[in-house]
Design a protein around this motif. Structure first.
Motif, PDB file in Angstrom:
ATOM      1  N   GLU A 187      36.183  26.872  43.404  1.00 57.24           N
ATOM      2  CA  GLU A 187      34.749  26.070  42.836  1.00 57.24           C
ATOM      3  C   GLU A 187      33.592  27.284  42.588  1.00 57.24           C
ATOM      4  O   GLU A 187      32.566  26.875  42.149  1.00 57.24           O
ATOM      5  N   GLY A 188      33.874  28.442  42.870  1.00 57.97           N
ATOM      6  CA  GLY A 188      32.851  29.598  43.028  1.00 57.97           C
ATOM      7  C   GLY A 188      33.450  30.640  41.954  1.00 57.97           C
ATOM      8  O   GLY A 188      34.318  30.401  41.098  1.00 57.97           O
ATOM      9  N   VAL A 189      32.741  31.877  42.335  1.00 51.57           N
ATOM     10  CA  VAL A 189      33.057  32.980  41.375  1.00 51.57           C
ATOM     11  C   VAL A 189      33.350  34.165  42.284  1.00 51.57           C
ATOM     12  O   VAL A 189      32.671  34.550  43.189  1.00 51.57           O
ATOM     13  N   ALA A 190      34.393  35.003  41.784  1.00 51.36           N
ATOM     14  CA  ALA A 190      34.769  36.227  42.555  1.00 51.36           C
ATOM     15  C   ALA A 190      34.067  37.483  42.025  1.00 51.36           C
ATOM     16  O   ALA A 190      34.213  37.760  40.872  1.00 51.36           O
ATOM     17  N   VAL A 191      33.011  38.010  42.675  1.00 47.30           N
ATOM     18  CA  VAL A 191      32.282  39.266  42.298  1.00 47.30           C
ATOM     19  C   VAL A 191      32.835  40.283  42.748  1.00 47.30           C
ATOM     20  O   VAL A 191      33.042  40.504  44.184  1.00 47.30           O
ATOM     21  N   PRO A 192      33.380  41.389  42.119  1.00 49.18           N
ATOM     22  CA  PRO A 192      34.039  42.531  42.629  1.00 49.18           C
ATOM     23  C   PRO A 192      33.012  43.316  43.570  1.00 49.18           C
ATOM     24  O   PRO A 192      32.199  43.859  43.013  1.00 49.18           O
ATOM     25  N   VAL A 193      33.613  43.803  44.747  1.00 48.96           N
ATOM     26  CA  VAL A 193      32.768  44.696  45.417  1.00 48.96           C
ATOM     27  C   VAL A 193      33.227  46.104  46.152  1.00 48.96           C
ATOM     28  O   VAL A 193      34.670  45.929  46.251  1.00 48.96           O
ATOM     29  N   ASP A 213      40.540  46.031  46.428  1.00 44.68           N
ATOM     30  CA  ASP A 213      40.403  44.930  45.576  1.00 44.68           C
ATOM     31  C   ASP A 213      39.765  44.008  46.428  1.00 44.68           C
ATOM     32  O   ASP A 213      40.304  42.707  46.177  1.00 44.68           O
ATOM     33  N   LEU A 214      38.328  44.207  46.845  1.00 47.91           N
ATOM     34  CA  LEU A 214      37.744  43.382  47.432  1.00 47.91           C
ATOM     35  C   LEU A 214      36.808  42.572  46.519  1.00 47.91           C
ATOM     36  O   LEU A 214      36.480  43.089  45.416  1.00 47.91           O
ATOM     37  N   ALA A 215      36.428  41.302  46.708  1.00 50.26           N
ATOM     38  CA  ALA A 215      35.494  40.450  46.054  1.00 50.26           C
ATOM     39  C   ALA A 215      34.834  39.663  46.925  1.00 50.26           C
ATOM     40  O   ALA A 215      35.344  39.114  47.951  1.00 50.26           O
ATOM     41  N   ALA A 216      33.475  39.519  46.718  1.00 50.14           N
ATOM     42  CA  ALA A 216      32.716  38.522  47.488  1.00 50.14           C
ATOM     43  C   ALA A 216      32.526  37.392  46.457  1.00 50.14           C
ATOM     44  O   ALA A 216      32.285  37.240  45.275  1.00 50.14           O
ATOM     45  N   VAL A 217      32.984  36.146  47.185  1.00 48.81           N
ATOM     46  CA  VAL A 217      32.966  34.716  46.704  1.00 48.81           C
ATOM     47  C   VAL A 217      31.424  34.164  46.505  1.00 48.81           C
ATOM     48  O   VAL A 217      31.158  33.983  47.970  1.00 48.81           O
ATOM     49  N   VAL A 218      30.863  33.775  45.556  1.00 47.12           N
ATOM     50  CA  VAL A 218      29.612  33.247  45.599  1.00 47.12           C
ATOM     51  C   VAL A 218      29.785  31.743  44.617  1.00 47.12           C
ATOM     52  O   VAL A 218      30.371  31.653  43.905  1.00 47.12           O
ATOM     53  N   GLU A 219      28.563  30.941  44.893  1.00 42.45           N
ATOM     54  CA  GLU A 219      28.551  29.786  44.141  1.00 42.45           C
ATOM     55  C   GLU A 219      28.398  30.186  42.484  1.00 42.45           C
ATOM     56  O   GLU A 219      27.522  31.218  42.262  1.00 42.45           O
ATOM     57  N   ARG A 220      28.696  29.535  41.598  1.00 42.78           N
ATOM     58  CA  ARG A 220      28.753  29.835  40.385  1.00 42.78           C
ATOM     59  C   ARG A 220      27.219  29.866  39.744  1.00 42.78           C
ATOM     60  O   ARG A 220      27.115  30.954  39.222  1.00 42.78           O
ATOM     61  N   GLU A 221      26.407  28.741  40.183  1.00 44.68           N
ATOM     62  CA  GLU A 221      25.016  29.164  39.722  1.00 44.68           C
ATOM     63  C   GLU A 221      24.232  30.308  40.285  1.00 44.68           C
ATOM     64  O   GLU A 221      23.253  30.424  39.640  1.00 44.68           O
ATOM     65  N   VAL A 244      26.805  47.944  46.527  1.00 42.31           N
ATOM     66  CA  VAL A 244      28.407  47.725  46.702  1.00 42.31           C
ATOM     67  C   VAL A 244      29.294  46.814  45.540  1.00 42.31           C
ATOM     68  O   VAL A 244      30.378  46.441  45.506  1.00 42.31           O
ATOM     69  N   TYR A 245      28.375  46.538  44.566  1.00 43.19           N
ATOM     70  CA  TYR A 245      28.856  45.854  43.318  1.00 43.19           C
ATOM     71  C   TYR A 245      29.855  46.946  42.518  1.00 43.19           C
ATOM     72  O   TYR A 245      29.281  47.896  42.091  1.00 43.19           O
ATOM     73  N   ASP A 246      31.263  46.367  42.110  1.00 48.43           N
ATOM     74  CA  ASP A 246      32.223  47.359  41.691  1.00 48.43           C
ATOM     75  C   ASP A 246      32.122  46.799  40.114  1.00 48.43           C
ATOM     76  O   ASP A 246      32.740  45.944  39.445  1.00 48.43           O
ATOM     77  N   ASP A 247      31.398  47.637  39.307  1.00 41.61           N
ATOM     78  CA  ASP A 247      31.356  47.233  37.814  1.00 41.61           C
ATOM     79  C   ASP A 247      32.560  47.642  36.823  1.00 41.61           C
ATOM     80  O   ASP A 247      32.484  47.348  35.867  1.00 41.61           O
ATOM     81  N   SER A 248      33.428  48.167  37.714  1.00 35.69           N
ATOM     82  CA  SER A 248      34.507  48.814  37.016  1.00 35.69           C
ATOM     83  C   SER A 248      35.739  47.484  36.859  1.00 35.69           C
ATOM     84  O   SER A 248      36.618  47.581  36.034  1.00 35.69           O
ATOM     85  N   ARG A 249      35.381  46.481  37.496  1.00 33.54           N
ATOM     86  CA  ARG A 249      36.405  45.193  37.352  1.00 33.54           C
ATOM     87  C   ARG A 249      35.693  44.029  36.998  1.00 33.54           C
ATOM     88  O   ARG A 249      34.449  43.993  37.262  1.00 33.54           O
ATOM     89  N   SER A 250      36.457  43.137  36.613  1.00 35.94           N
ATOM     90  CA  SER A 250      35.858  41.877  36.092  1.00 35.94           C
ATOM     91  C   SER A 250      35.599  40.813  36.902  1.00 35.94           C
ATOM     92  O   SER A 250      36.188  40.950  38.129  1.00 35.94           O
ATOM     93  N   VAL A 251      34.412  40.064  36.913  1.00 34.57           N
ATOM     94  CA  VAL A 251      34.256  38.823  37.418  1.00 34.57           C
ATOM     95  C   VAL A 251      35.035  37.769  37.140  1.00 34.57           C
ATOM     96  O   VAL A 251      35.130  37.573  35.925  1.00 34.57           O
ATOM     97  N   ARG A 252      35.332  36.869  37.830  1.00 39.22           N
ATOM     98  CA  ARG A 252      36.344  35.722  37.565  1.00 39.22           C
ATOM     99  C   ARG A 252      36.143  34.585  38.358  1.00 39.22           C
ATOM    100  O   ARG A 252      35.810  34.555  39.460  1.00 39.22           O
ATOM    101  N   PRO A 253      36.470  33.297  37.988  1.00 42.01           N
ATOM    102  CA  PRO A 253      36.409  32.079  38.681  1.00 42.01           C
ATOM    103  C   PRO A 253      37.238  32.227  39.840  1.00 42.01           C
ATOM    104  O   PRO A 253      38.130  32.867  39.869  1.00 42.01           O
ATOM    105  N   TYR A 254      36.866  31.654  41.196  1.00 49.68           N
ATOM    106  CA  TYR A 254      37.643  31.592  42.078  1.00 49.68           C
ATOM    107  C   TYR A 254      37.106  30.305  42.817  1.00 49.68           C
ATOM    108  O   TYR A 254      36.324  30.183  43.412  1.00 49.68           O
TER     109      TYR A 254
END
Length: 332
Positions: A37-43, A3-11, A25-35
């Motif tokens: 001040e940024g966004v957690a992108v599943p990887v 359940d890894l996620a890469a945190v990036v700036e929202r913009e 490495v992008y995991d499109d089976s899981r949702s992107v969610r706020p984290y």
């Protein structure tokens, strides 16, 4: 780890998702969610080529791409579900929905569900269309922060704009990409209706020298800003003016406006012999080519110039029974 996620700036979320997908490495089976001040992108693994703020372990729910399921969970009836939006577009950090307000049940719930679907977004807008001489949008905030100023990235081109003040048509994406592919380095281009740089930016990034004309002061401001944002300010000469009042000599003229056939006199005055014109128009679905082609041949004929029609494309449906089309032609 799991359940890894890469945190990036929202913009940067939209651009980062594309880059992570390109790295594989992008995991499109899981949702992107706020984290934070940024966004957690599943990887699926820590990225090696994409810059991120950090890689964390966090529970991200399975990605649900079905708006109907989310609305049904909110108690929507079958009749209401049939009236839910069938399509929408993510533009920067905004979700842009086009639907008739009177036919849209529970608009606030639609907005919340779309934010749940698109964790990289922070605002949902309902578009009521474009109106006026300056092609100004009429939008309503359905959910989220209400921040309508975004930076949208498309095939490497970055567009800064305010969706409440300047138009942006997701359906024109293929045409924007195409214009960056047909120009040659150092080619002289006149973009008669430049807007925020829809076609200007891809062409300038491909090495063309573009004279970009826009009459709307807000769109013009973003046009200049976007030239700098994309590092092409040395190849873009921007004018806030009526395109008929700008003297230019061009090897290619882009006429990205529904009423463009009315401006063919100015276009052909600028176009060098053997140059190419890209003529946009809205036409009846039953006979999409007759008017733009005949108008082009008529205006050219008045100048003793011949026309060789090349590619003809339907960009998108403009309205029931009406198409947005483009005619490419060489004018001798």
């Amino acid at each position: 780890m799991s359940d890894l996620a890469a945190v990036v700036e929202r913009e940067r979320a939209e651009t980062a998702m594309d880059a992570l997908a390109a790295e594989g490495v992008y995991d499109d089976s899981r949702s992107v969610r706020p984290y934070g001040e940024g966004v957690a992108v599943p990887v699926t693994a820590p990225p090696e080529r994409v810059d991120v703020l950090e890689v964390v372990e966090t529970d991200l729910p399975p990605r649900n791409r079905d708006l109907r399921d989310l609305l049904a969970a909110r108690g929507w009836t079958d009749d209401e579900l049939d009236r839910a939006p069938a399509s929408w577009a993510v533009v920067g950090t905004c979700v842009l929905v086009r639907a008739r307000e009177e036919s849209l049940p529970r608009p606030d719930e639609v907005g919340e569900a779309l934010l749940e679907l698109h964790g990289e977004a922070d605002t949902v807008l309902l578009s009521h269309g474009i109106a006026g001489e300056h092609r100004e949008p009429d939008v309503e905030v359905l959910a989220g922060l209400g921040d309508t100023e975004v930076v949208h990235t498309e095939h490497g081109t970055r567009y800064a704009l305010d969706l409440a003040e300047t138009m942006f048509s997701p359906g024109n994406q293929a045409e924007r990409v195409r214009m960056g592919e047909v120009v040659a380095p150092d080619e002289r281009v006149l973009d008669m209706f430049a807007g925020i740089g829809y076609f200007t930016l891809p062409m300038a990034r491909a090495g063309a020298d573009v004279t970009a004309v826009e009459v709307n002061p807000t769109a013009y401001r973003y046009l200049v800003e976007n030239a700098v944002l994309n590092g092409v300010e040395d190849r873009v000469s921007a004018f806030r003016a009526d395109c008929r009042d700008v003297d230019a000599a061009a090897d290619r003229v882009v006429m990205g406006y529904y009423d463009a056939p009315d401006y063919l006199d100015a276009a052909l005055d600028a176009l060098a012999p053997g140059g190419t014109v890209h003529l946009h128009a809205t036409t009846p679905e039953s006979d999409p080519w007759a008017h733009p082609v005949s108008r082009l041949e008529s205006v050219a004929g008045e100048r003793g110039r011949g026309v060789e029609v090349g590619d003809r494309r339907v960009v998108k449906s403009h309205a029931p029974g009406v198409e947005h089309v483009v005619v490419d032609a060489i004018v001798d």
